[in-house]
Design a protein around this motif. Sequence first.
Motif, PDB file in Angstrom:
ATOM      1  N   GLU A 229       0.816  -1.210   0.000  1.00 38.31           N
ATOM      2  CA  GLU A 229       0.000   0.000   0.000  1.00 38.31           C
ATOM      3  C   GLU A 229       0.849   1.260   0.000  1.00 38.31           C
ATOM      4  O   GLU A 229       0.374   2.332  -0.371  1.00 38.31           O
ATOM      5  N   ASN A 230       2.088   1.139   0.420  1.00 37.86           N
ATOM      6  CA  ASN A 230       2.979   2.295   0.485  1.00 37.86           C
ATOM      7  C   ASN A 230       4.292   1.928  -0.193  1.00 37.86           C
ATOM      8  O   ASN A 230       5.202   1.415   0.450  1.00 37.86           O
ATOM      9  N   HIS A 231       4.367   2.156  -1.493  1.00 34.77           N
ATOM     10  CA  HIS A 231       5.577   1.830  -2.250  1.00 34.77           C
ATOM     11  C   HIS A 231       6.188   3.106  -2.811  1.00 34.77           C
ATOM     12  O   HIS A 231       5.515   3.889  -3.487  1.00 34.77           O
ATOM     13  N   GLU A 232       7.465   3.306  -2.563  1.00 38.90           N
ATOM     14  CA  GLU A 232       8.175   4.488  -3.042  1.00 38.90           C
ATOM     15  C   GLU A 232       9.197   4.082  -4.102  1.00 38.90           C
ATOM     16  O   GLU A 232      10.036   3.216  -3.871  1.00 38.90           O
ATOM     17  N   GLU A 233       9.136   4.719  -5.253  1.00 39.10           N
ATOM     18  CA  GLU A 233      10.126   4.505  -6.312  1.00 39.10           C
ATOM     19  C   GLU A 233      11.201   5.573  -6.149  1.00 39.10           C
ATOM     20  O   GLU A 233      11.175   6.620  -6.778  1.00 39.10           O
ATOM     21  N   LYS A 234      12.173   5.273  -5.327  1.00 40.66           N
ATOM     22  CA  LYS A 234      13.149   6.262  -4.868  1.00 40.66           C
ATOM     23  C   LYS A 234      14.378   6.363  -5.758  1.00 40.66           C
ATOM     24  O   LYS A 234      14.975   7.438  -5.908  1.00 40.66           O
ATOM     25  N   TYR A 235      14.801   5.245  -6.363  1.00 39.32           N
ATOM     26  CA  TYR A 235      16.095   5.198  -7.034  1.00 39.32           C
ATOM     27  C   TYR A 235      15.922   5.161  -8.550  1.00 39.32           C
ATOM     28  O   TYR A 235      15.054   4.473  -9.077  1.00 39.32           O
ATOM     29  N   ASN A 236      16.773   5.887  -9.259  1.00 35.73           N
ATOM     30  CA  ASN A 236      16.719   5.876 -10.725  1.00 35.73           C
ATOM     31  C   ASN A 236      17.840   5.063 -11.347  1.00 35.73           C
ATOM     32  O   ASN A 236      18.000   5.031 -12.558  1.00 35.73           O
ATOM     33  N   LYS A 237      18.624   4.390 -10.497  1.00 37.72           N
ATOM     34  CA  LYS A 237      19.666   3.498 -10.985  1.00 37.72           C
ATOM     35  C   LYS A 237      19.908   2.406  -9.965  1.00 37.72           C
ATOM     36  O   LYS A 237      19.901   2.652  -8.756  1.00 37.72           O
ATOM     37  N   ARG A 238      20.128   1.194 -10.459  1.00 38.89           N
ATOM     38  CA  ARG A 238      20.463   0.086  -9.584  1.00 38.89           C
ATOM     39  C   ARG A 238      21.977   0.053  -9.356  1.00 38.89           C
ATOM     40  O   ARG A 238      22.748   0.254 -10.295  1.00 38.89           O
ATOM     41  N   VAL A 239      22.364  -0.209  -8.141  1.00 37.26           N
ATOM     42  CA  VAL A 239      23.789  -0.273  -7.780  1.00 37.26           C
ATOM     43  C   VAL A 239      24.065  -1.678  -7.270  1.00 37.26           C
ATOM     44  O   VAL A 239      23.648  -2.043  -6.166  1.00 37.26           O
ATOM     45  N   TRP A 240      24.763  -2.475  -8.084  1.00 35.30           N
ATOM     46  CA  TRP A 240      24.930  -3.880  -7.720  1.00 35.30           C
ATOM     47  C   TRP A 240      25.706  -4.066  -6.423  1.00 35.30           C
ATOM     48  O   TRP A 240      25.477  -5.019  -5.669  1.00 35.30           O
ATOM     49  N   GLU A 241      26.621  -3.125  -6.120  1.00 40.31           N
ATOM     50  CA  GLU A 241      27.414  -3.260  -4.897  1.00 40.31           C
ATOM     51  C   GLU A 241      26.560  -3.156  -3.636  1.00 40.31           C
ATOM     52  O   GLU A 241      26.963  -3.621  -2.567  1.00 40.31           O
TER      53      GLU A 241
END
Length: 317
Positions: free
Chosen positions: A98-110
């Motif tokens: 119910e509360n999902h935030e799309e915070k990141y615009n790039k994935r960082v594998w580390e």
Amino acid sequence: MQQFVLKALYVLVTVKYPRLRPDLRYFIRDNYYSRLNQFQFWAKDYVTKSPYKVVDFHGEFDQELRYVMPFAYWHFLNGTLKKTVSSSNTKPFYFFSENHEEKYNKRVWESGYGYYEVPNMTHSPSFSFSKWKRVPLKAHYKNDVFVYDKPILIIANKYNIEWDKPPINFLDVAALDRIISTYKSRYQIIYNRPLSTQIVVDNSEIMDLNEHEWMRQNHPEVLLMNDLYGVHKDKVSNFNHLQLMVYANCNRFISMHGGTAALASYFEGINIILSHPGGGMEHHFNEYATIFPALSGAKILHAKNRQEVFDYLDTNY
């Protein structure tokens, strides 16, 4: 204290798996530690059971699919999920939150290293399913839109840098031509290789295989996911939403090592995964027989080269 426990766990792993390569023992050690880390939440998870858990992750897509999403879904079913945080365009994966935030615009594998917030966090010969529940993506997204006269066969290809090396796990144009020519009369083939503008990328640079236009000219019967998005983008929230709807109506997949294979494994049926030895750790820990089929109950067929892909197709499709 953490470093002391990690060192002690490494000794335990060494005793338990004396023939295992030393560098591989670190994966098992980290999984052991991530499971121990869950004990601090015992009262919250099993006694008070009020929403408190914030699941925050922006590492590799494969890791999120295999470990993080099922953990978040367990908390949802348990009544303890407060919020989920992930990368752009991931809301369709977390439909239950119910509360999902799309915070990141790039994935960082580390960021996946040292991430001990979930009971399973990396490769392992065994996994804990105590706080891990299948996310019912197929049941949730099954629809009447992507239905055709023939059953769907999805070819989920990729062509990108792997482990800082040129592409390894992919189907070239010759292989695609052979598969399409053989099976297009039996299946409605849908080809999926997302562009870098359609998904959140990590360190794996997406390269150009130049197959989309070739396919339009030589196999116009094949539907391209990119074209489907152009037609239906007013009906879906983003490209991931489209993928989930199309995949939900399919029971036959060909996919590639990594997140491509993990996603296709979420939708039951049969999934042929092309994964060459010498790259990922899935081979060392036999994960195509453990965590991958656990994602939905799918039948996983691990092809170690392109010829094995053709062989599995011949006997199963």
